[in-house]
Design a protein around this motif. Sequence first.
Motif, PDB file in Angstrom:
ATOM      1  N   UNK A 192       2.037  19.285  44.182  1.00  0.00           N
ATOM      2  CA  UNK A 192       2.875  19.554  45.344  1.00  0.00           C
ATOM      3  C   UNK A 192       3.145  21.056  45.456  1.00  0.00           C
ATOM      4  N   UNK A 193       3.500  21.681  44.340  1.00  0.00           N
ATOM      5  CA  UNK A 193       3.760  23.127  44.361  1.00  0.00           C
ATOM      6  C   UNK A 193       2.540  23.899  44.845  1.00  0.00           C
ATOM      7  N   UNK A 248       9.395  30.948  54.696  1.00  0.00           N
ATOM      8  CA  UNK A 248       8.095  30.732  54.053  1.00  0.00           C
ATOM      9  C   UNK A 248       8.319  30.682  52.544  1.00  0.00           C
ATOM     10  N   UNK A 249       7.768  29.653  51.903  1.00  0.00           N
ATOM     11  CA  UNK A 249       7.904  29.514  50.457  1.00  0.00           C
ATOM     12  C   UNK A 249       6.987  30.516  49.773  1.00  0.00           C
ATOM     13  N   UNK A 250       7.569  31.450  49.042  1.00  0.00           N
ATOM     14  CA  UNK A 250       6.755  32.505  48.430  1.00  0.00           C
ATOM     15  C   UNK A 250       6.572  32.326  46.924  1.00  0.00           C
ATOM     16  N   UNK A 251       7.448  31.517  46.304  1.00  0.00           N
ATOM     17  CA  UNK A 251       7.292  31.268  44.874  1.00  0.00           C
ATOM     18  C   UNK A 251       7.998  29.970  44.510  1.00  0.00           C
ATOM     19  N   UNK A 252       7.457  29.311  43.530  1.00  0.00           N
ATOM     20  CA  UNK A 252       8.080  28.106  42.989  1.00  0.00           C
ATOM     21  C   UNK A 252       7.742  28.057  41.510  1.00  0.00           C
ATOM     22  N   UNK A 253       8.737  27.658  40.720  1.00  0.00           N
ATOM     23  CA  UNK A 253       8.522  27.473  39.292  1.00  0.00           C
ATOM     24  C   UNK A 253       9.423  26.349  38.831  1.00  0.00           C
TER      25      UNK A 253
END
Length: 146
Positions: free
Chosen positions: A79-80, A58-63
């Motif tokens: 998208x993020x 599961x994607x929990x963070x994106x920067x």
Amino acid sequence: MISLNFYTNKEIQQIIFNAYQNPKYKKENINVTNKTITEHSKICVDDLQINFSWNNAKLINVEYKAIGCAVFLASCDLMCELIINKHIDEIKEISNLYFDLINNKNISDNFDKLDKLLVFKNVGTHLNRIECASIIYRALKREINE
């Protein structure tokens, strides 16, 4: 014939401009590691460095750190916003739908899963803009190893 509710031209402009002017995931600096994905435009200055953080698929963070045009930067942030807190299988589906959308392929009822990314439906009318909108797709594909 499939009928989708796409945004009006005015809504498209507002969504893209807002994502460009007020990004949620873009940072001035990010911690660049061996896991950082870097993508560059093949035709302009658009440049992306992006970090994805996962927990149990599961994607929990994106920067990301990026420089470029409004279409490129808005596509990154939208998208993020859409994929955060989603499972990798759902992200793969969203990514593939997005690619089909920006390349005018396989219009389907599932496009509603793209939410605000639908603003890029007509990006193909300017072929160079497909490149701008594709950079986040390429980075995401590299991250999820497809």
